[in-house]
Motif scaffolding. Structure first.
Motif, PDB file in Angstrom:
ATOM      1  N   LEU A  54       0.680  -1.566  -0.170  1.00  0.00           N
ATOM      2  CA  LEU A  54       0.111  -0.381  -0.050  1.00  0.00           C
ATOM      3  C   LEU A  54       0.731   1.538   0.004  1.00  0.00           C
ATOM      4  CD1 LEU A  54      -2.600  -0.886   2.260  1.00  0.00           C
ATOM      5  CD2 LEU A  54      -3.112  -1.014   0.126  1.00  0.00           C
ATOM      6  N   ASP A  55       1.774   1.397   0.870  1.00  0.00           N
ATOM      7  CA  ASP A  55       2.866   2.472   0.908  1.00  0.00           C
ATOM      8  C   ASP A  55       3.639   2.443  -0.789  1.00  0.00           C
ATOM      9  OD1 ASP A  55       2.314   2.899   3.124  1.00  0.00           O
ATOM     10  OD2 ASP A  55       4.255   1.765   4.036  1.00  0.00           O
ATOM     11  N   GLN A  56       3.512   1.358  -1.455  1.00  0.00           N
ATOM     12  CA  GLN A  56       4.241   1.619  -3.221  1.00  0.00           C
ATOM     13  C   GLN A  56       3.596   2.188  -3.856  1.00  0.00           C
ATOM     14  OE1 GLN A  56       7.652   0.804  -4.303  1.00  0.00           O
ATOM     15  NE2 GLN A  56       6.357   2.077  -5.724  1.00  0.00           N
ATOM     16  N   ASN A  57       1.925   1.982  -3.286  1.00  0.00           N
ATOM     17  CA  ASN A  57       1.569   2.311  -4.179  1.00  0.00           C
ATOM     18  C   ASN A  57       1.217   4.002  -4.353  1.00  0.00           C
ATOM     19  OD1 ASN A  57       0.945  -0.539  -5.566  1.00  0.00           O
ATOM     20  ND2 ASN A  57      -1.367  -1.267  -3.756  1.00  0.00           N
ATOM     21  N   ASP A  60       3.610   5.980  -5.781  1.00  0.00           N
ATOM     22  CA  ASP A  60       3.352   5.947  -6.980  1.00  0.00           C
ATOM     23  C   ASP A  60       2.148   7.253  -7.400  1.00  0.00           C
ATOM     24  OD1 ASP A  60       4.866   4.021  -6.782  1.00  0.00           O
ATOM     25  OD2 ASP A  60       3.576   2.178  -7.840  1.00  0.00           O
ATOM     26  N   ILE A  61       1.537   7.642  -6.786  1.00  0.00           N
ATOM     27  CA  ILE A  61       0.266   7.941  -6.806  1.00  0.00           C
ATOM     28  C   ILE A  61       0.889   9.908  -6.379  1.00  0.00           C
ATOM     29  CG2 ILE A  61      -2.020   9.099  -6.767  1.00  0.00           C
ATOM     30  CD1 ILE A  61      -2.740   5.988  -5.970  1.00  0.00           C
ATOM     31  N   ILE A  62       1.549  10.114  -5.383  1.00  0.00           N
ATOM     32  CA  ILE A  62       1.875  11.022  -4.650  1.00  0.00           C
ATOM     33  C   ILE A  62       3.114  11.869  -6.017  1.00  0.00           C
ATOM     34  CG2 ILE A  62       0.762  10.561  -2.804  1.00  0.00           C
ATOM     35  CD1 ILE A  62       3.001  10.584  -1.090  1.00  0.00           C
ATOM     36  N   LYS A  63       4.073  11.144  -5.769  1.00  0.00           N
ATOM     37  CA  LYS A  63       5.516  11.215  -6.371  1.00  0.00           C
ATOM     38  C   LYS A  63       5.051  12.297  -7.185  1.00  0.00           C
ATOM     39  CE  LYS A  63       6.239   7.708  -9.390  1.00  0.00           C
ATOM     40  NZ  LYS A  63       7.148   6.318  -9.407  1.00  0.00           N
TER      41      LYS A  63
END
Length: 215
Positions: A54-57, A60-63
């Motif tokens: 979930l952290d990875q997901n 990927d959205i906020i970077k």
């Protein structure tokens, strides 16, 4: 022989206690702790694995998002927790914990809030840097000297911009020079304190000499 057997039995009985409580009475409690610890560790391992995904997901959205879009993601994220019965404050803490994990794992840097005025000033500064980029430091110093001879408001403002650009370009050297000056100053102060504390004629002569050199 009978006496040895009685001693062995007595020792065995004595061993079957835990903290002064008969071992048989403690057996089920300890068994349950071991069983439930296994279940808890299994659940934690699953939870940590799921959190990593979930952290990875989310990363990927906020970077790379600007501040406004980043905050919109936060609002949607919190809504998911609030929908499950969490308070706004609890949902905020869940978001913050996840962002903190993402910072550590991915070196993520949160976008900064910027007002329209701040954005305008940043754009103007970038434009000035780009305009002066084609000139060397020597060129800028020469142009600055010409402007100073004029002395009008427009020329003075331009000199300020040139000074800011030269400072920006040479910031590392300026900081290094400041650090070196501070190091020398600290050593001088320490030496003066040592000489003053010594209170000898030689120390006094060194202090007087140093004072004369410094003017």
């Amino acid at each position: 022989m009978a006496q040895q057997t009685s001693t062995a039995i007595a020792s065995a009985i004595a061993v079957q206690t835990i903290g002064g409580v008969p071992a048989a009475e403690m057996q089920q409690t300890i068994f349950a702790i071991g069983e439930e610890t296994l279940e808890a560790e299994t659940l934690r391992a699953r939870g940590e694995s799921l959190l990593a995904v979930l952290d990875q997901n989310l990363h990927d959205i906020i970077k790379g998002l600007p501040y406004v879009e980043f905050m919109l993601v936060r609002d949607f994220h919190k809504a998911g927790a609030i929908d499950k019965g969490k308070s706004d404050d609890a949902a905020q803490k869940i978001w913050e914990r996840q962002i903190d994990r993402i910072k550590r794992e991915f070196d993520f840097v949160k976008p900064k809030s910027e007002s329209k005025d701040a954005e305008r000033k940043a754009a103007a500064k970038a434009k000035e840097i780009a305009k002066l980029a084609e000139f060397s430091d020597d060129d800028l110093e020469s142009h600055k000297a010409e402007l100073l001879t004029k002395g009008d408001d427009k020329s003075v403002n331009m000199v300020k911009k040139i000074n800011a650009e030269l400072t920006r370009r040479n910031a590392a050297d300026i900081d290094k020079a400041k650090a070196e000056r501070k190091a020398i100053s600290d050593k001088l102060i320490a030496r003066v304190k040592e000489l003053a504390k010594a209170g000898t004629d030689d120390a006094d002569e060194l202090l007087i000499s140093a004072l004369q050199l410094l003017g």
